[in-house]
Enzyme design. Structure first.
Site, mmCIF file in Angstrom:
data_model
loop_
_atom_site.group_PDB
_atom_site.id
_atom_site.type_symbol
_atom_site.label_atom_id
_atom_site.label_comp_id
_atom_site.label_asym_id
_atom_site.label_seq_id
_atom_site.Cartn_x
_atom_site.Cartn_y
_atom_site.Cartn_z
ATOM 1 N N ASP A 76 45.445 30.698 39.871
ATOM 2 C CA ASP A 76 45.622 31.998 39.767
ATOM 3 C C ASP A 76 45.327 32.604 41.316
ATOM 4 O O ASP A 76 44.313 32.134 41.985
ATOM 5 C CB ASP A 76 45.279 32.842 38.870
ATOM 6 C CG ASP A 76 43.884 32.454 38.114
ATOM 7 O OD1 ASP A 76 43.248 31.651 39.041
ATOM 8 O OD2 ASP A 76 43.428 32.738 37.149
ATOM 9 N N GLU A 136 45.661 38.968 36.284
ATOM 10 C CA GLU A 136 44.900 40.060 35.673
ATOM 11 C C GLU A 136 45.612 41.099 35.177
ATOM 12 O O GLU A 136 45.591 42.170 35.830
ATOM 13 C CB GLU A 136 43.858 40.407 37.047
ATOM 14 C CG GLU A 136 42.875 39.451 37.481
ATOM 15 C CD GLU A 136 41.796 38.981 36.566
ATOM 16 O OE1 GLU A 136 41.969 39.665 35.363
ATOM 17 O OE2 GLU A 136 41.149 38.143 36.749
#
Length: 401
Positions: A76, A136
């Site tokens: 990520d 997130e």
């Protein structure tokens, strides 16, 4: 040359890359600077590169010199809207921070790509490197799935793996478990409406504030008395907002937002239906109107048992069983790699990155403005990912895992 030997030569480059990424964090789905930094690294490796349409993702495909299956490795890319207070010389100063270690994830996966690309002629299959924004809370993995990341190599992966650093776990220790390893994350918006009025005369109207307060307390009792202790849930009221425009004005409405963490579909279904009914009953009993909205987000992160066995056997071969921790219980945090694991059998593993000068007791956790990660683990991270993918491509029968 083994990956371990080759990995040691990458150490300085990976640390420099990680620190460059750390100083320029970006949040959400649009990470143009981060994307360009990674493209400059990946463009040297002879990979098939494609960019996302609805997000600044990168999908890179390494085709081996021998035929075989496909394995996916994921990192990520996004940071958090946290003002960094780590005190590091390369700390970010733009109001964002890589407080969850995604800068290490990116650098480590670049390292794995370099190691595997150097041995492409021997590679029996293909590897998809998935660089994903928006972990997130933005569901970037789901968007990349919609845009075809699993089809990037021409056939779907037989396995998918991700590594997540941890700034509290001892440096160099790997940790994972079979089955559920991280919880689902969902939300619920609750609105309580009264009539508003003058703060001096609450008896002349319906004040929704004490009603909303009762709902907050009832949520805690709900978890303790309606949710099985063996299949836990964590429900946190994270926002309370009124529409009052002045300190002497009674609110006419209060909005609550609850964050819901569960480990099973059955408990999530229970919370989803009965929590709203409970809040509705309290609001009605006090003469308030009520509405609710369920906000669906990340599913449970589920590690495939066979793929977890493969991963742990590789890590034990590389570092010995003493550097592998089998987690006794899942975390109630969440991870959008769960979307990938819903489609492809695979495993998420943690790697301890707590610096030696930081004591475990009281160490700042991930998402803290004070969080610190020891980037000396990058070499170990890159080698582990490369070795896991390499050995998985050798397996033709999953029953042999």
């Amino acid at each position: 040359m083994t990956f371990t030997t080759a990995g040691s030569a990458l150490h300085d480059d990976l640390v420099a890359l990680r620190r460059r990424l750390h100083t320029s964090p970006e949040t959400g789905l649009d990470l143009p600077q981060t994307q360009q930094i990674l493209l400059a690294e990946l463009s040297q490796l002879g990979l098939e590169l494609s960019l996302g349409q609805s997000l600044t993702s990168i999908t890179a495909v390494l085709r081996g010199g021998r035929p075989g299956p496909v394995v996916l490795l994921r990192a990520d890319m996004d940071a958090l809207p946290v003002v960094e207070a780590s005190g590091l010389p390369y700390a970010a100063d733009n109001g964002a921070m890589h407080a969850c270690g995604h800068d290490l994830h990116m650098a480590g996966l670049v390292g794995a790509a370099r190691l595997l690309a150097a041995r492409r002629e021997e590679l029996p299959g293909s590897v998809i490197f998935m660089f994903q924004p928006g972990e997130e809370g933005f569901g970037g993995a789901r968007l990349m799935l919609q845009e075809g990341v699993l089809e990037a190599a021409g056939q779907r992966p037989v396995a998918a793996y991700a590594l997540h650093v941890d700034c509290v776990l001892e440096r160099g220790v790997f940790a994972t478990r079979e089955q559920s390893i991280m919880a689902s994350a969902n939300g619920m918006r609750l609105v309580v409406r009264g009539s508003g009025g003058h703060a001096a005369f609450p008896h002349l109207g319906v004040d929704p504030v004490p009603v909303a307060s009762q709902i907050v307390l009832a949520i805690q009792s709900f978890v303790a008395r309606r949710v099985p202790a063996t299949d836990p849930a964590v429900i946190s009221v994270t926002q309370i907002v009124t529409d009052s425009s002045a300190p002497n004005v009674l609110s006419s409405s209060v909005e609550l937002v609850a964050n819901i963490r569960t480990l099973s579909r059955s408990t999530l279904a229970l919370v989803r239906s009965e929590l709203a009914q409970l809040a509705q009953g309290i609001a009605t009993a006090h003469g308030c109107e009520f509405e609710s909205e369920f906000i669906e987000s990340y599913p449970v992160t589920h590690n495939d048992p066979a793929e977890t066995t493969h991963l742990t056997s590789v890590l034990e071969d590389l570092h010995g069983p003493e550097r592998l921790l089998r987690l006794p219980a899942p975390s109630m945090a969440s991870e959008d790699f769960a979307y990938v694991l819903d489609e492809v059998p695979g495993t998420l593993v943690f790697l301890g990155a707590r610096p030696p000068h930081v004591a475990q007791e009281g160490a700042p956790t991930m998402h803290s403005a004070h969080a610190q990660f020891d980037d000396s683990v990058l070499e170990r991270q890159a080698v582990a990912l490369a070795e896991i993918a390499w050995r998985r491509l050798q397996v033709r029968d999953p029953a042999l895992l």
